[in-house]
Design a protein around this motif. Structure first.
Motif, PDB file in Angstrom:
ATOM      1  N   SER A 148       0.834  -1.189   0.000  1.00 20.02           N
ATOM      2  CA  SER A 148       0.000   0.000   0.000  1.00 20.02           C
ATOM      3  C   SER A 148       0.879   1.253   0.000  1.00 20.02           C
ATOM      4  O   SER A 148       1.784   1.385   0.828  1.00 20.02           O
ATOM      5  CB  SER A 148      -0.895  -0.010   1.244  1.00 20.02           C
ATOM      6  N   ASP A 149       0.597   2.171  -0.918  1.00 20.44           N
ATOM      7  CA  ASP A 149       1.348   3.426  -0.958  1.00 20.44           C
ATOM      8  C   ASP A 149       1.173   4.228   0.328  1.00 20.44           C
ATOM      9  O   ASP A 149       2.131   4.804   0.835  1.00 20.44           O
ATOM     10  CB  ASP A 149       0.895   4.284  -2.138  1.00 20.44           C
ATOM     11  N   GLU A 150      -0.052   4.256   0.856  1.00 24.24           N
ATOM     12  CA  GLU A 150      -0.322   5.035   2.060  1.00 24.24           C
ATOM     13  C   GLU A 150       0.424   4.481   3.268  1.00 24.24           C
ATOM     14  O   GLU A 150       0.980   5.234   4.059  1.00 24.24           O
ATOM     15  CB  GLU A 150      -1.832   5.068   2.362  1.00 24.24           C
ATOM     16  N   LEU A 151       0.451   3.163   3.403  1.00 27.06           N
ATOM     17  CA  LEU A 151       1.156   2.558   4.532  1.00 27.06           C
ATOM     18  C   LEU A 151       2.670   2.708   4.378  1.00 27.06           C
ATOM     19  O   LEU A 151       3.376   2.971   5.360  1.00 27.06           O
ATOM     20  CB  LEU A 151       0.770   1.085   4.680  1.00 27.06           C
ATOM     21  N   THR A 152       3.172   2.577   3.159  1.00 25.71           N
ATOM     22  CA  THR A 152       4.601   2.789   2.913  1.00 25.71           C
ATOM     23  C   THR A 152       4.986   4.222   3.255  1.00 25.71           C
ATOM     24  O   THR A 152       5.996   4.467   3.912  1.00 25.71           O
ATOM     25  CB  THR A 152       4.940   2.480   1.441  1.00 25.71           C
ATOM     26  N   ASP A 153       4.155   5.177   2.837  1.00 24.53           N
ATOM     27  CA  ASP A 153       4.353   6.589   3.150  1.00 24.53           C
ATOM     28  C   ASP A 153       4.415   6.787   4.669  1.00 24.53           C
ATOM     29  O   ASP A 153       5.300   7.463   5.189  1.00 24.53           O
ATOM     30  CB  ASP A 153       3.202   7.382   2.527  1.00 24.53           C
ATOM     31  N   TRP A 154       3.475   6.170   5.390  1.00 30.60           N
ATOM     32  CA  TRP A 154       3.420   6.306   6.845  1.00 30.60           C
ATOM     33  C   TRP A 154       4.662   5.710   7.509  1.00 30.60           C
ATOM     34  O   TRP A 154       5.220   6.300   8.439  1.00 30.60           O
ATOM     35  CB  TRP A 154       2.150   5.641   7.377  1.00 30.60           C
ATOM     36  N   ALA A 176      11.226   5.746  -4.408  1.00 29.50           N
ATOM     37  CA  ALA A 176      11.305   7.108  -4.926  1.00 29.50           C
ATOM     38  C   ALA A 176       9.968   7.526  -5.536  1.00 29.50           C
ATOM     39  O   ALA A 176       9.537   8.673  -5.383  1.00 29.50           O
ATOM     40  CB  ALA A 176      12.420   7.215  -5.958  1.00 29.50           C
ATOM     41  N   TYR A 177       9.291   6.592  -6.185  1.00 28.73           N
ATOM     42  CA  TYR A 177       7.976   6.887  -6.772  1.00 28.73           C
ATOM     43  C   TYR A 177       6.946   7.171  -5.669  1.00 28.73           C
ATOM     44  O   TYR A 177       6.188   8.127  -5.748  1.00 28.73           O
ATOM     45  CB  TYR A 177       7.533   5.723  -7.645  1.00 28.73           C
ATOM     46  N   VAL A 178       6.925   6.336  -4.641  1.00 26.79           N
ATOM     47  CA  VAL A 178       5.983   6.533  -3.530  1.00 26.79           C
ATOM     48  C   VAL A 178       6.249   7.866  -2.843  1.00 26.79           C
ATOM     49  O   VAL A 178       5.318   8.619  -2.538  1.00 26.79           O
ATOM     50  CB  VAL A 178       6.080   5.362  -2.522  1.00 26.79           C
ATOM     51  N   ILE A 179       7.513   8.187  -2.615  1.00 27.01           N
ATOM     52  CA  ILE A 179       7.875   9.437  -1.941  1.00 27.01           C
ATOM     53  C   ILE A 179       7.494  10.642  -2.798  1.00 27.01           C
ATOM     54  O   ILE A 179       6.960  11.636  -2.295  1.00 27.01           O
ATOM     55  CB  ILE A 179       9.380   9.451  -1.592  1.00 27.01           C
ATOM     56  N   SER A 180       7.724  10.562  -4.109  1.00 24.04           N
ATOM     57  CA  SER A 180       7.417  11.704  -4.971  1.00 24.04           C
ATOM     58  C   SER A 180       5.920  11.976  -5.051  1.00 24.04           C
ATOM     59  O   SER A 180       5.512  13.104  -5.310  1.00 24.04           O
ATOM     60  CB  SER A 180       7.993  11.480  -6.374  1.00 24.04           C
ATOM     61  N   ASN A 181       5.084  10.964  -4.817  1.00 20.78           N
ATOM     62  CA  ASN A 181       3.636  11.146  -4.830  1.00 20.78           C
ATOM     63  C   ASN A 181       3.052  11.429  -3.443  1.00 20.78           C
ATOM     64  O   ASN A 181       1.847  11.586  -3.315  1.00 20.78           O
ATOM     65  CB  ASN A 181       2.948   9.904  -5.407  1.00 20.78           C
ATOM     66  N   SER A 182       3.879  11.496  -2.436  1.00 19.39           N
ATOM     67  CA  SER A 182       3.411  11.669  -1.066  1.00 19.39           C
ATOM     68  C   SER A 182       3.170  13.146  -0.732  1.00 19.39           C
ATOM     69  O   SER A 182       3.989  14.001  -1.081  1.00 19.39           O
ATOM     70  CB  SER A 182       4.437  11.109  -0.087  1.00 19.39           C
TER      71      SER A 182
END
Length: 112
Positions: free
Chosen positions: A45-51, A85-91
């Motif tokens: 999950s992008d949201e959980l990875t972001d968290w 890097a993709y997840v971080i750039s969209n966070s």
């Protein structure tokens, strides 16, 4: 150790609590007196990875190299298989900062 946990009994209780906490996260399995490490859970999950990345940044208190994120001991029972890097750039909470080619840093985005 005794200054932190007390005597032997305090250290034993503290160790037991830590192992129980790891077991509740499904990082280890306790069978009698034996403790075995379980396979880490992949976070997709992008949201959980972001968290998790935000939590690591707040804990460390400084910028972190993006390639070093999967090897940090902080998100212990988890692996981060996504392109970070993709997840971080969209966070909305995180930002990439170029340090040197191929090694960007991740930082918390400034609150406005």
């Amino acid at each position: 150790m005794s200054a932190i946990c007390g005597g032997r009994e305090g250290a034993r209780r503290t160790t037991s609590v830590v192992i129980q906490s790891r077991a509740s996260w499904r990082a280890v399995q306790r069978v009698g007196k034996h403790v075995t490490r379980l396979a880490p859970t992949a976070i997709t999950s992008d949201e959980l990875t972001d968290w998790l990345i935000e939590t690591a940044l707040r804990y460390v208190g400084k910028l972190i190299l993006v390639p070093a994120l999967p090897s940090l001991p902080l998100p212990l029972p988890f692996t981060l298989p996504q392109p970070l890097a993709y997840v971080i750039s969209n966070s909305p909470h995180l930002q990439l900062r170029p340090e040197k080619p191929g090694c960007p840093l991740v930082a918390l985005r400034a609150v406005r």
